[in-house]
Design a protein around this motif. Structure first.
Motif, mmCIF file in Angstrom:
data_model
loop_
_atom_site.group_PDB
_atom_site.id
_atom_site.type_symbol
_atom_site.label_atom_id
_atom_site.label_comp_id
_atom_site.label_asym_id
_atom_site.label_seq_id
_atom_site.Cartn_x
_atom_site.Cartn_y
_atom_site.Cartn_z
ATOM 1 N N LYS A 146 28.024 14.212 96.092
ATOM 2 C CA LYS A 146 29.393 14.535 95.661
ATOM 3 C C LYS A 146 29.424 15.711 94.700
ATOM 4 O O LYS A 146 30.442 16.396 94.566
ATOM 5 N N VAL A 147 28.299 15.952 93.999
ATOM 6 C CA VAL A 147 28.191 17.081 93.084
ATOM 7 C C VAL A 147 26.901 17.825 93.416
ATOM 8 O O VAL A 147 25.829 17.221 93.493
ATOM 9 N N THR A 148 26.996 19.130 93.619
ATOM 10 C CA THR A 148 25.832 19.941 93.976
ATOM 11 C C THR A 148 25.767 21.180 93.082
ATOM 12 O O THR A 148 26.688 21.455 92.301
ATOM 13 N N LYS A 149 24.706 21.927 93.248
ATOM 14 C CA LYS A 149 24.507 23.158 92.482
ATOM 15 C C LYS A 149 24.633 24.359 93.415
ATOM 16 O O LYS A 149 24.367 24.269 94.613
ATOM 17 N N CYS A 150 25.040 25.481 92.828
ATOM 18 C CA CYS A 150 25.182 26.725 93.591
ATOM 19 C C CYS A 150 24.854 27.899 92.646
ATOM 20 O O CYS A 150 25.276 27.910 91.486
ATOM 21 N N ARG A 151 24.128 28.869 93.164
ATOM 22 C CA ARG A 151 23.764 30.050 92.355
ATOM 23 C C ARG A 151 24.544 31.254 92.874
ATOM 24 O O ARG A 151 24.551 31.542 94.071
ATOM 25 N N PHE A 152 25.191 31.936 91.909
ATOM 26 C CA PHE A 152 25.986 33.117 92.239
ATOM 27 C C PHE A 152 25.479 34.300 91.420
ATOM 28 O O PHE A 152 25.334 34.202 90.197
ATOM 29 N N HIS A 153 25.203 35.403 92.092
ATOM 30 C CA HIS A 153 24.695 36.612 91.430
ATOM 31 C C HIS A 153 25.769 37.701 91.466
ATOM 32 O O HIS A 153 26.414 37.900 92.518
ATOM 33 N N LYS A 154 25.930 38.369 90.334
ATOM 34 C CA LYS A 154 26.829 39.519 90.280
ATOM 35 C C LYS A 154 26.319 40.505 89.225
ATOM 36 O O LYS A 154 25.541 40.134 88.326
ATOM 37 N N TYR A 155 26.727 41.716 89.356
ATOM 38 C CA TYR A 155 26.317 42.762 88.401
ATOM 39 C C TYR A 155 27.274 42.783 87.210
ATOM 40 O O TYR A 155 28.501 42.767 87.374
ATOM 41 N N GLY A 156 26.711 42.804 86.040
ATOM 42 C CA GLY A 156 27.509 42.830 84.826
ATOM 43 C C GLY A 156 27.999 44.227 84.495
ATOM 44 O O GLY A 156 27.793 45.192 85.259
ATOM 45 N N ALA A 157 28.657 44.341 83.336
ATOM 46 C CA ALA A 157 29.231 45.626 82.921
ATOM 47 C C ALA A 157 28.150 46.675 82.665
ATOM 48 O O ALA A 157 28.362 47.871 82.864
ATOM 49 N N GLY A 158 26.945 46.214 82.263
ATOM 50 C CA GLY A 158 25.868 47.158 81.999
ATOM 51 C C GLY A 158 25.014 47.466 83.212
ATOM 52 O O GLY A 158 24.025 48.190 83.091
ATOM 53 N N GLY A 159 25.362 46.899 84.386
ATOM 54 C CA GLY A 159 24.617 47.177 85.602
ATOM 55 C C GLY A 159 23.473 46.224 85.869
ATOM 56 O O GLY A 159 22.763 46.377 86.873
ATOM 57 N N SER A 160 23.242 45.255 84.971
ATOM 58 C CA SER A 160 22.174 44.287 85.202
ATOM 59 C C SER A 160 22.683 43.124 86.069
ATOM 60 O O SER A 160 23.874 42.805 86.080
ATOM 61 N N LEU A 161 21.754 42.482 86.772
ATOM 62 C CA LEU A 161 22.098 41.374 87.654
ATOM 63 C C LEU A 161 22.206 40.087 86.846
ATOM 64 O O LEU A 161 21.277 39.707 86.136
ATOM 65 N N GLN A 162 23.352 39.424 86.956
ATOM 66 C CA GLN A 162 23.594 38.183 86.229
ATOM 67 C C GLN A 162 23.515 36.984 87.179
ATOM 68 O O GLN A 162 24.047 37.021 88.294
ATOM 69 N N ASP A 163 22.842 35.943 86.734
ATOM 70 C CA ASP A 163 22.662 34.722 87.531
ATOM 71 C C ASP A 163 23.578 33.637 86.976
ATOM 72 O O ASP A 163 23.451 33.241 85.815
#
Length: 440
Positions: free
Chosen positions: A251-268
């Motif tokens: 009923k509850v699971t985990k999910c990982r989402f990656h996006k680039y932050g304001a400084g250009g680094s990859l955020q997890d």
């Protein structure tokens, strides 16, 4: 809710004029299982009953974006937290503890994206054997018995039929003509279309094969957890241990989402997702487990019954009991024996479905007409011989033996024959001594 399920309403109609061309086990496959899977498909695709299928929590990511991403990208649970010894009642939901990507093993869940498609495909698979049998049967039984359901009232109608709504009650004269049509068709089937019964046996066996394939496919679809899902679900319901439903349908699971932050680094982003869809999935597949178990048992019993009919269809006691089971009513044993003695399995099954759809009054007439076509050496049951007795036997004797002899149809009867064919006349030449006595 009624509007949602209106598309399956046509498969649940009770129709008095419906012609039976199969048995109860067959109906469990193409009608009840088919409708059950269609209803399950509609429930899964309807958001009005369970709301949004997935709701994810994440800081710094817009909710619609993360919800859509985690629904189309498989979510996962941590295998370490799915241990029965680790779980304690009242603790956090299993499978969402601390996660180290380099060490911990995870279990991905992507089946929920395909559940409605799989259920709909399985519904079509359960309908295929019925579709094949209906095509091979060709509507022969319906063409003969359609409109004869209420034939018990025809004795009150002489020459005019009566129509009440969708029901058409034939007159006695029309019913007699339909009986002759049934007799002609039955006699024609003695020589033609011998594969009719084989097609029925094949489609019934195909029901079993399809059911086993669907059970195997569902088990693989759920990661090998379906074969013992029912007993484990019942056991977990009454214990404090981790339920198998919480493992198969988290009923509850985990999910990982990656996006680039304001400084250009990859955020997890480590996201927590509430799977409202699995609330419905666990109930659907638990019900399907018990239904498939029941259906498998009944299908095997149905095939055992079909094997008995293949071996014992020429037995008079078995036939009388089978026809009585199809629809209660007493039949003349001598006439029935004369008919089944000339029948193969396909003809016997055709008689069985005729009995299922016709009343006792009408089926007795069909058996009588058929028995009159098949001479019985033990009882000298030959209509033509009685017709040709003439002066040697009084007409009252003939009528006592065959009270409906004048109503028998003798046109287009390929199996009618006489025991003693007429001897061709022999011409005799006159005596030469008598030639002089002949007048000139």
């Amino acid at each position: 809710m009624l509007n949602t399920f209106s598309s399956v309403r046509q498969y649940l109609k009770f129709d008095l004029t419906r012609v039976v061309i199969d048995n109860f086990v067959f109906k469990l496959h193409y009608r009840w299982t088919f409708v059950m899977l269609l209803v399950a498909t509609l429930l899964i695709t309807s958001r009005q009953y369970i709301g949004e299928h997935i709701q994810c929590i994440s800081d710094g990511v817009i909710a619609p974006v993360i919800n859509t991403f985690c629904f189309f990208t498989p979510t996962f649970t941590v295998v370490r937290d799915l241990n029965h010894t680790v779980f304690r009642p009242g603790s956090e939901p299993p499978g969402i503890g601390h996660y180290d990507a380099s060490k911990d093993q995870i279990k991905r869940h992507a089946y929920y994206q395909w559940v409605p498609f799989v259920l709909f495909f399985q519904a079509l698979c359960f309908y295929v054997p019925h579709f094949l049998w209906k095509k091979w049967e060709g509507g022969r039984v319906k063409a003969l018995v359609f409109g004869l359901k209420m034939v018990g009232l025809t004795r009150y109608l002489k020459n005019d039929s009566l129509r009440i709504g969708k029901l058409n009650i034939p007159s006695m004269a029309e019913a007699e003509e339909r009986i002759k049509d049934i007799r002609r068709t039955m006699i024609d089937r003695m020589r033609l279309n011998q594969s009719w019964g084989a097609h029925l046996v094949f489609t019934e066996f195909l029901n079993l094969v399809n059911l086993l394939l669907q059970i195997t496919w569902t088990n693989r679809f759920l990661g090998g957890q379906f074969l013992d899902l029912g007993p484990k679900a019942i056991k977990g319901r009454w214990s404090e241990e981790l339920s198998v439903l919480d493992i198969v349908f988290p009923k509850v699971t985990k999910c990982r989402f990656h996006k680039y932050g304001a400084g250009g680094s990859l955020q997890d982003h480590d996201t927590l997702c509430v799977m409202a869809l699995n609330i419905m999935n666990e109930k659907i597949y638990t019900i399907l487990w018990f239904w498939y178990a029941f259906l498998l048992t009944v299908t095997v019993l149905g095939l055992i019954w079909r094997l008995l009919t293949l071996c014992l269809y020429r037995n008079l006691t078995f036939t009388r009991w089978s026809l009585y089971w199809a629809k209660p009513g007493r039949l003349d044993e001598k006439e029935l024996a004369a008919v089944i003695d000339k029948c193969n399995f396909s003809n016997w099954m055709f008689l069985f479905f005729l009995r299922t759809n016709l009343s006792e009054f009408l089926f007795k007439k069909v058996i009588y007409h058929l028995a009159s076509e098949f001479p019985n050496p033990e009882t000298d049951n030959d209509i033509n011989a009685y017709r040709d007795m003439g002066a040697s036997t009084s007409s009252s004797t003939v009528k006592a033996r065959y009270p409906d002899i004048n109503g028998l149809d003798t046109v287009d009867a390929p199996l009618l024959h006489q025991r003693h064919p007429a001897t061709p006349p022999v011409s005799v030449l006159p005596d030469p001594s008598d030639m002089t006595k002949m007048p000139v």
